[in-house]
Motif scaffolding. Structure first.
Motif, short mmCIF file in Angstrom:
data_model
loop_
_atom_site.label_atom_id
_atom_site.label_comp_id
_atom_site.label_asym_id
_atom_site.label_seq_id
_atom_site.Cartn_x
_atom_site.Cartn_y
_atom_site.Cartn_z
N UNK A 1 -3.52 14.91 1.89
CA UNK A 1 -2.55 14.43 0.90
C UNK A 1 -2.04 13.03 1.25
N UNK A 2 -1.83 12.77 2.54
CA UNK A 2 -1.37 11.44 2.97
C UNK A 2 -2.43 10.38 2.68
N UNK A 3 -3.68 10.69 3.02
CA UNK A 3 -4.76 9.73 2.79
C UNK A 3 -4.98 9.51 1.30
N UNK A 4 -4.92 10.59 0.51
CA UNK A 4 -5.07 10.45 -0.94
C UNK A 4 -4.00 9.54 -1.54
N UNK A 5 -2.76 9.72 -1.12
CA UNK A 5 -1.68 8.88 -1.68
C UNK A 5 -1.83 7.42 -1.24
N UNK A 6 -2.24 7.20 0.00
CA UNK A 6 -2.48 5.83 0.46
C UNK A 6 -3.65 5.19 -0.28
N UNK A 7 -4.69 5.97 -0.52
CA UNK A 7 -5.87 5.44 -1.24
C UNK A 7 -5.51 5.08 -2.67
N UNK A 8 -4.73 5.93 -3.34
CA UNK A 8 -4.31 5.64 -4.71
C UNK A 8 -3.46 4.37 -4.77
N UNK B 1 -3.52 1.86 -2.64
CA UNK B 1 -4.38 0.70 -2.36
C UNK B 1 -5.25 0.36 -3.56
N UNK B 2 -5.81 1.39 -4.21
CA UNK B 2 -6.65 1.15 -5.39
C UNK B 2 -5.84 0.51 -6.53
N UNK B 3 -4.63 0.98 -6.71
CA UNK B 3 -3.76 0.42 -7.76
C UNK B 3 -3.47 -1.04 -7.47
N UNK B 4 -3.16 -1.34 -6.22
CA UNK B 4 -2.85 -2.73 -5.86
C UNK B 4 -4.09 -3.62 -5.97
N UNK B 5 -5.25 -3.08 -5.66
CA UNK B 5 -6.48 -3.88 -5.77
C UNK B 5 -6.80 -4.17 -7.23
N UNK B 6 -6.56 -3.21 -8.11
CA UNK B 6 -6.82 -3.41 -9.54
C UNK B 6 -5.90 -4.48 -10.13
N UNK B 7 -4.65 -4.49 -9.69
CA UNK B 7 -3.70 -5.46 -10.23
C UNK B 7 -3.76 -6.79 -9.50
N UNK B 8 -4.50 -6.82 -8.42
CA UNK B 8 -4.61 -8.06 -7.64
C UNK B 8 -3.41 -8.31 -6.76
N UNK B 9 -2.57 -7.31 -6.62
CA UNK B 9 -1.37 -7.45 -5.79
C UNK B 9 -1.74 -7.35 -4.32
N UNK B 10 -0.89 -7.93 -3.53
CA UNK B 10 -1.08 -7.87 -2.08
C UNK B 10 -0.75 -6.46 -1.58
N UNK B 11 -1.60 -5.93 -0.69
CA UNK B 11 -1.33 -4.62 -0.08
C UNK B 11 -0.50 -4.85 1.16
N UNK B 12 0.73 -4.37 1.17
CA UNK B 12 1.62 -4.56 2.32
C UNK B 12 1.55 -3.38 3.24
#
Length: 119
Positions: free
Chosen positions: A99-106, A108-119
């Motif tokens: 569950x932790x990895x799934x939430x982190x992956x989601x 990261x994927x959301x930030x990559x789609x929007x072009x936002x920086x992953x902090x």
């Protein structure tokens, strides 16, 4: 005092050697699962590697404390042995890590789609 540190270093070296042998075994079993196209075994060994890497990352940050813990090399060998030979990895991965990895992956994927920086 120097003899005590030498003995402790040798103790840790032996534990790391045994863990390296267990990782070689896990690598061999992972290879066999891939070459045999056994999806259940591939999942089992992939989960092992995820849990093992998570353990190693935590250990990097906690090493300065764990080094002084009595019997830590034996505890470490037992934990890794349980992951390799005892089927312990899914018992850690399924209820806690997945569950932790799934939430982190989601995230990261959301930030990559929007072009936002992953902090």
């Amino acid at each position: 005092m120097a003899d005590d540190n030498q003995g402790r270093a040798l103790h840790f070296f032996f534990a790391d050697f045994v863990i390296a042998l267990m990782c070689l075994w896990a690598g061999y079993k992972s290879h066999r699962a891939i070459t045999m196209s056994d999806k259940d075994k591939m999942r089992k060994w992939m989960i092992f590697w995820i849990v093992f890497i998570t353990w190693r990352l935590l250990e990097i940050f906690l090493d300065f404390i764990l080094y002084y813990m009595p019997l830590y090399p034996e505890i470490k060998m037992s934990i890794i042995g349980g992951l390799v030979f005892g089927g312990g990895a899914p018992k850690i991965y399924d209820p806690y890590l997945q569950t932790q990895i799934d939430s982190l992956a989601k995230m990261a994927e959301k930030k990559m789609k929007t072009g936002a920086r992953v902090d």
